[in-house]
Motif scaffolding. Sequence first.
Motif, PDB file in Angstrom:
ATOM      1  N   CYS A  57     -13.406  17.218  49.353  1.00 19.11           N
ATOM      2  CA  CYS A  57     -14.509  17.426  50.299  1.00 19.11           C
ATOM      3  C   CYS A  57     -15.353  16.179  50.490  1.00 19.11           C
ATOM      4  O   CYS A  57     -15.945  15.988  51.558  1.00 19.11           O
ATOM      5  CB  CYS A  57     -15.392  18.576  49.819  1.00 19.11           C
ATOM      6  N   CYS A  65     -17.115  20.515  54.156  1.00 18.50           N
ATOM      7  CA  CYS A  65     -16.975  21.735  53.371  1.00 18.50           C
ATOM      8  C   CYS A  65     -18.313  22.430  53.189  1.00 18.50           C
ATOM      9  O   CYS A  65     -19.385  21.822  53.316  1.00 18.50           O
ATOM     10  CB  CYS A  65     -16.391  21.423  51.994  1.00 18.50           C
ATOM     11  N   SER A  66     -18.234  23.692  52.872  1.00 19.77           N
ATOM     12  CA  SER A  66     -19.439  24.453  52.542  1.00 19.77           C
ATOM     13  C   SER A  66     -20.000  23.955  51.215  1.00 19.77           C
ATOM     14  O   SER A  66     -19.298  23.314  50.425  1.00 19.77           O
ATOM     15  CB  SER A  66     -19.116  25.947  52.445  1.00 19.77           C
ATOM     16  N   SER A  67     -21.246  24.246  50.944  1.00 23.24           N
ATOM     17  CA  SER A  67     -21.898  23.743  49.729  1.00 23.24           C
ATOM     18  C   SER A  67     -21.676  24.640  48.522  1.00 23.24           C
ATOM     19  O   SER A  67     -21.795  24.203  47.385  1.00 23.24           O
ATOM     20  CB  SER A  67     -23.396  23.576  49.969  1.00 23.24           C
ATOM     21  N   ARG A  71     -15.547  25.675  47.403  1.00 24.73           N
ATOM     22  CA  ARG A  71     -15.921  25.087  48.685  1.00 24.73           C
ATOM     23  C   ARG A  71     -14.839  25.346  49.733  1.00 24.73           C
ATOM     24  O   ARG A  71     -13.656  25.137  49.489  1.00 24.73           O
ATOM     25  CB  ARG A  71     -16.180  23.600  48.524  1.00 24.73           C
TER      26      ARG A  71
END
Length: 400
Positions: A57, A65-67, A71
């Motif tokens: 990521c 990517c999401s936190s 992820r």
Amino acid sequence: MLLLLLPLVLIHVEQVEGISAVDLSVLREIKNGLTDITSSSPNAFFTTWDFTVSDPCSSFDGIICSSFLPRRITSLTLGTGGLAGTLSPAISNLTDLTQLILFTGIVTGPIPSQIGTLKKLSVISLTNNRLTGSIPISIFSLPFLHTLDLSHNQLTGTIPGSISGLLGLKVLILGSNRISGEIPPLPTELLHLDLSFNEFSGMLKRMPLTLRYLSVSGNRLWGPLMSNNLESLSVLVYLDLSMNRFSGPIPSSIFRSTLSSMFLQRNNFTGGIPQPQPPSSLFYGPGSTVDLSHNSLTGELTGTLAGVETLFLNNNRFTGAVPKEYVDSVYSGTIRTLYLQHNYIAEFPVEEGLALPDSVALCLSYNCMVPVEFMACPASAGGMISRPVNQCSAFNTSMA
């Protein structure tokens, strides 16, 4: 002591997990299906896609990517340096994806129909490649789709009627493909529509009232323009209907200064240019462009377009003298380009001793008048300065 160590062990496990195993597998499939056009370049796109690193990521080009853990990939941008190959259907496993972008390259094959299962997608941009086949119908049911740009490919087929259900769609760009059929009813909140250079046919039907940009240039659309259809597009600033088969008069309602870019050239329009209502009420201003060339427009010019900066009226059947408003605009530099060649114009009243500004391109060749000095004509205007007298007599004009 065991209780104290447990949180530390859990934290260590989550950090090792990092990116979702599913998404990591998808990235492998994508890389297997695509290759850098310039793979020898140190800046080749896939150079950073090293599957031995601990955190793709933060190191892979083109992914966001999401936190939270694990992820998930939320944005995928492929090929800033250009890619070849095909798109893997495995992309459909990126279930948190909101943006899918493919840069200019030579990617071939169809758009995977499985993309339509990604219910969070808001942006699909797969432009300037060699994608073939029809647009997957499943894409037209994505609930959050905001932008769909598939321009400059080799796509075929039609636009399904289900597109009208995409209530959040604001930008639709399908230009330079081979899409055919009639243009179906479109989402009511659309802002930007580009269907240029395809094979659409039929009449131009009612468009979304919210449109600011509309281009259907280079298709097979025909018939008269319905005044109420275009008049209702009150926020439209860019209109391109050029290179179609439209006929009949140009609706007077679209001659308005808020519509500062209007391209209607190379159609079969007839009639004249209406007077502004009220007179002298239009001010198009800097940057404005109107192209009505290569039609069958007739009559004497009115002052309606005298404030347009770039104005093409050539290759029509206009007669009479050029109104003083145009002459004044040319000499003041308000009009920077005025093409009137290949008409039946009888006079362009020039003031003796007044020089044309260097920034102005004026062409009046092949009309029914004495040539004006300082003309700057394009090569396409031809070498003949004036029309033969017998042609001018047929239009009840005379040599000035």
